[in-house]
Design a protein around this motif. Sequence first.
Motif, PDB file in Angstrom:
ATOM      1  N   UNK A  56     -18.161 -21.958  21.157  1.00 13.54           N
ATOM      2  CA  UNK A  56     -18.313 -23.419  21.042  1.00 13.54           C
ATOM      3  C   UNK A  56     -19.750 -23.855  21.328  1.00 13.54           C
ATOM      4  N   UNK A  57     -20.333 -23.316  22.384  1.00  8.32           N
ATOM      5  CA  UNK A  57     -21.709 -23.691  22.734  1.00  8.32           C
ATOM      6  C   UNK A  57     -22.697 -23.234  21.652  1.00  8.32           C
ATOM      7  N   UNK A  58     -22.505 -22.032  21.137  1.00  5.65           N
ATOM      8  CA  UNK A  58     -23.400 -21.516  20.094  1.00  5.65           C
ATOM      9  C   UNK A  58     -23.318 -22.380  18.841  1.00  5.65           C
ATOM     10  N   UNK A  59     -22.114 -22.774  18.469  1.00  7.35           N
ATOM     11  CA  UNK A  59     -21.939 -23.637  17.295  1.00  7.35           C
ATOM     12  C   UNK A  59     -22.638 -24.978  17.508  1.00  7.35           C
ATOM     13  N   UNK A  60     -22.567 -25.501  18.721  1.00 10.49           N
ATOM     14  CA  UNK A  60     -23.217 -26.775  19.019  1.00 10.49           C
ATOM     15  C   UNK A  60     -24.738 -26.635  18.949  1.00 10.49           C
ATOM     16  N   UNK A  61     -25.265 -25.537  19.464  1.00 10.87           N
ATOM     17  CA  UNK A  61     -26.712 -25.295  19.419  1.00 10.87           C
ATOM     18  C   UNK A  61     -27.198 -25.273  17.968  1.00 10.87           C
ATOM     19  N   UNK A  62     -26.476 -24.562  17.105  1.00 14.70           N
ATOM     20  CA  UNK A  62     -26.888 -24.483  15.697  1.00 14.70           C
ATOM     21  C   UNK A  62     -26.712 -25.818  14.982  1.00 14.70           C
ATOM     22  N   UNK A  63     -25.656 -26.537  15.300  1.00 16.04           N
ATOM     23  CA  UNK A  63     -25.446 -27.856  14.701  1.00 16.04           C
ATOM     24  C   UNK A  63     -26.559 -28.818  15.120  1.00 16.04           C
ATOM     25  N   UNK A  64     -26.908 -28.804  16.398  1.00 23.44           N
ATOM     26  CA  UNK A  64     -27.978 -29.669  16.901  1.00 23.44           C
ATOM     27  C   UNK A  64     -29.323 -29.345  16.265  1.00 23.44           C
TER      28      UNK A  64
END
Length: 75
Positions: A56-64
């Motif tokens: 979840x955190x990795x997906x958020x980092x890439x989305x951001x």
Amino acid sequence: MRELVRTNDIVLVSAIGALLDGAEINHVVLDQNMSVIEGSLGVLARRILVSDADNREARQVLTDAGLGHELRPDD
């Protein structure tokens, strides 16, 4: 492990690796050395994986970072 991204773009692989390193998220790049076998044609995609706990955190980092369109579907 969860697959985040699958791409032939080695620059993108490097950029995503740097983003994940900066966020202190451990990741693995699979099929990176297959280019030696395939003759460096870039036919085989590299896969970037993270642990289930960091997904979840990795997906958020890439989305951001504006790379949300590169993410594989999250099953």
